[in-house]
Design an enzyme around this catalytic site. Structure first.
Site, PDB file in Angstrom:
ATOM      1  N   HIS A 207       0.794  -1.238   0.000  1.00  0.00           N
ATOM      2  CA  HIS A 207       0.000   0.000   0.000  1.00  0.00           C
ATOM      3  C   HIS A 207       0.823   1.283   0.000  1.00  0.00           C
ATOM      4  O   HIS A 207       0.278   2.364  -0.154  1.00  0.00           O
ATOM      5  CB  HIS A 207      -0.922   0.032   1.229  1.00  0.00           C
ATOM      6  CG  HIS A 207      -0.195   0.366   2.494  1.00  0.00           C
ATOM      7  ND1 HIS A 207       0.595  -0.533   3.143  1.00  0.00           N
ATOM      8  CD2 HIS A 207      -0.123   1.517   3.197  1.00  0.00           C
ATOM      9  CE1 HIS A 207       1.109   0.034   4.219  1.00  0.00           C
ATOM     10  NE2 HIS A 207       0.705   1.275   4.279  1.00  0.00           N
TER      11      HIS A 207
HETATM   12  C1  UD1 Z   1       1.943   2.585   8.003  1.00  0.00           C
HETATM   13  C2  UD1 Z   1       2.425   3.545   9.061  1.00  0.00           C
HETATM   14  C3  UD1 Z   1       1.275   4.380   9.465  1.00  0.00           C
HETATM   15  C4  UD1 Z   1       0.745   5.071   8.231  1.00  0.00           C
HETATM   16  C5  UD1 Z   1       0.386   4.056   7.133  1.00  0.00           C
HETATM   17  C6  UD1 Z   1      -0.063   4.749   5.850  1.00  0.00           C
HETATM   18  C7  UD1 Z   1       4.162   2.248  10.213  1.00  0.00           C
HETATM   19  C8  UD1 Z   1       4.587   1.562  11.454  1.00  0.00           C
HETATM   20  N1  UD1 Z   1       2.940   2.820  10.225  1.00  0.00           N
HETATM   21  O1  UD1 Z   1       0.882   1.815   8.552  1.00  0.00           O
HETATM   22  O2  UD1 Z   1       1.644   5.304  10.466  1.00  0.00           O
HETATM   23  O3  UD1 Z   1      -0.419   5.695   8.608  1.00  0.00           O
HETATM   24  O4  UD1 Z   1       1.495   3.239   6.866  1.00  0.00           O
HETATM   25  O5  UD1 Z   1       0.922   4.868   4.929  1.00  0.00           O
HETATM   26  O6  UD1 Z   1       4.874   2.271   9.244  1.00  0.00           O
HETATM   27  N2  UD1 Z   1      -5.395  -4.804   7.770  1.00  0.00           N
HETATM   28  C9  UD1 Z   1      -6.738  -5.091   7.731  1.00  0.00           C
HETATM   29  N3  UD1 Z   1      -7.301  -5.441   6.527  1.00  0.00           N
HETATM   30  C10 UD1 Z   1      -6.580  -5.539   5.372  1.00  0.00           C
HETATM   31  C11 UD1 Z   1      -5.200  -5.253   5.433  1.00  0.00           C
HETATM   32  C12 UD1 Z   1      -4.632  -4.874   6.641  1.00  0.00           C
HETATM   33  O7  UD1 Z   1      -7.422  -5.031   8.745  1.00  0.00           O
HETATM   34  O8  UD1 Z   1      -7.150  -5.855   4.331  1.00  0.00           O
HETATM   35  C13 UD1 Z   1      -4.797  -4.386   9.051  1.00  0.00           C
HETATM   36  C14 UD1 Z   1      -3.527  -5.112   9.432  1.00  0.00           C
HETATM   37  O9  UD1 Z   1      -3.804  -6.266  10.160  1.00  0.00           O
HETATM   38  C15 UD1 Z   1      -2.805  -4.042  10.261  1.00  0.00           C
HETATM   39  C16 UD1 Z   1      -3.238  -2.743   9.626  1.00  0.00           C
HETATM   40  O10 UD1 Z   1      -4.423  -3.016   8.895  1.00  0.00           O
HETATM   41  O11 UD1 Z   1      -3.271  -4.019  11.594  1.00  0.00           O
HETATM   42  C17 UD1 Z   1      -2.131  -2.303   8.700  1.00  0.00           C
HETATM   43  O12 UD1 Z   1      -2.546  -1.236   7.943  1.00  0.00           O
HETATM   44  P1  UD1 Z   1      -1.671  -0.704   6.714  1.00  0.00           P
HETATM   45  O13 UD1 Z   1      -2.628  -0.036   5.804  1.00  0.00           O
HETATM   46  O14 UD1 Z   1      -0.821  -1.811   6.222  1.00  0.00           O
HETATM   47  O15 UD1 Z   1      -0.783   0.455   7.349  1.00  0.00           O
HETATM   48  P2  UD1 Z   1       0.648   0.350   8.058  1.00  0.00           P
HETATM   49  O16 UD1 Z   1       1.697   0.040   7.073  1.00  0.00           O
HETATM   50  O17 UD1 Z   1       0.552  -0.514   9.240  1.00  0.00           O
END
Ligand code: UD1
Length: 384
Positions: A207
């Protein structure tokens, strides 16, 4: 400290990872009957990226959701600041502390209004640094850490970064709140962590702008995913940012994106199964069953540590350097050839995973109550 003397905790959030990582502190505040409110900035506005995640975590209802239409990204930030200011002026609680998390535009908007209204600001997940100065997340993090009255760093490297910027005197070290959210969901799904059921599929999510905004990079990652899928089924849970591009790589008449996961829709070897963004419960269930994870997500790193999953980070660089040092993840740059990417990730997957013991996991999970105690002590000390 009598409860009556406490300020209202005002949680400002707007994206999927913020809901997940702020949820444990909100739950803790609620359980202690401390006054609080939740304001959603409307940054993520689709059901799957917002309400479904909040619902799955039993998050208390938002007190207010900013109301504006999305046009370009700069107007989104401006709108958030404007509408948050309007809300705060109209709902004049005598005392508040604002809590923000991470590095999004919502985080920045929350920090800006806290500064404008002279409201004390707490920043969760402070001190992460990529040292890439023009990266939007890095800019947001640096500004918010400066504006914040209390920075909560999740590891020693973050603490060191804040020390180098002379911000350590207003910093607390705490465990990452992601573990408590993972634990909550794991209990809800009744997972047996000592004997986790694992299916034979790899999980992928992408993403970050550094991967999604560069079409050639995304195409390369797609080719790599196809290569991986020849050996073991691959499930790619798409982010709204990637859906269009991925769809364009396929024949327009061929529906390739599914809504819900069931083992029966796993594609044959050599093809990828695509899913829409999932709610937290569904996603965590898929994650728990997966063989290994290929992603650029930050939050998923901690969830993989909780579940003892090999995490292959599809980036050139990471802020989560301590996880890298602990050998619980590797960086897989898309600058490598697909052949080298494949070999490197396969050899990592074969290595034994340094699992957390039940005791270590429980310490991480329980740490949110300690964090709240530290925050309350800070409120008392500074007579906020
Ligand atoms: C990262 C940054 C965050 C920033 C974001 C946006 C870090 C530590 N944090 O968040 O501050 O706001 O990028 O660029 O780098 N999930 C679901 N459903 C899905 C996919 C994921 O529930 O279909 C959940 C995962 O289990 C997890 C969270 O969403 O808890 C992760 O979200 P994500 O969009 O990947 O953002 P981060 O990379 O965690």
């Amino acid at each position: 400290m009598s409860k009556i003397s406490l300020p209202t905790f005002c949680f400002i959030l707007g994206t999927r990872p913020e809901i997940v990582k702020m949820f444990p502190l909100i739950k803790e505040v609620k359980s202690k009957n401390i006054p609080f409110e939740i304001i959603h900035t409307n940054q993520h506005f689709s059901y799957q990226m917002d309400e479904e995640i909040a619902h799955d975590l039993d998050l208390p209802k938002y007190n207010y959701r900013l109301d504006f239409t999305h046009s370009d990204s700069s107007s989104v930030l401006g709108n958030m600041i404007y509408h948050l200011s309007q809300y705060l002026s109209k709902n004049n609680f005598s005392r508040r502390v604002i809590v923000v998390q991470g590095d999004t535009n919502s985080t920045l908007a929350g920090a800006m209004v806290a500064n404008k209204f002279g409201i004390p600001l707490i920043h969760l997940e402070a001190g992460f640094r990529s040292f890439i100065n023009k990266q939007p997340e890095e800019v947001n993090r640096r500004i918010v850490d400066q504006l914040s009255d209390l920075n909560i760093a999740f590891d020693h490297t973050c603490l060191k970064n804040l020390r180098n910027e002379k911000l350590h005197q207003k910093t607390l070290l705490a465990e990452n709140s992601a573990y408590s959210a993972a634990d909550y969901m794991s209990k809800k799904l009744k997972l047996n962590l000592n004997n986790l059921f694992r299916s034979k599929f790899r999980l992928m999510t992408i993403h970050r702008a550094e991967n999604t905004d560069n079409i050639l990079k995304l195409k390369k990652l797609h080719s790599f995913a196809l290569e991986l899928s020849k050996e073991m089924p691959l499930l790619w849970v798409l982010h709204p940012r990637t859906i269009k591009t991925i769809q364009s790589l396929y024949n327009k008449n061929k529906p390739i994106i599914f809504d819900k996961f069931s083992n029966s829709i796993i594609q044959p070897l050599g093809e990828i199964t695509f899913l829409q963004p999932q709610g937290y419960k569904n996603f965590f269930s898929i994650l728990s069953q997966s063989h290994s994870v290929y992603s650029d997500s930050g939050g998923l790193v901690d969830e993989c540590i909780y579940l003892s999953k090999h995490y292959i980070c599809l980036r050139d660089k990471t802020e989560q350097v301590e996880v890298l040092k602990s050998k619980r993840m590797i960086l897989l740059s898309s600058k490598l050839s697909i052949h080298s990417m494949y070999n490197k990730s396969k050899s990592f997957e074969k290595k034994p995973y340094p699992q957390l013991t039940n005791y270590q996991r429980s310490i991480k999970v329980k740490s949110v109550s300690l964090l709240l105690k530290q925050i309350l002590k800070w409120i008392k000390e500074y007579k906020l």
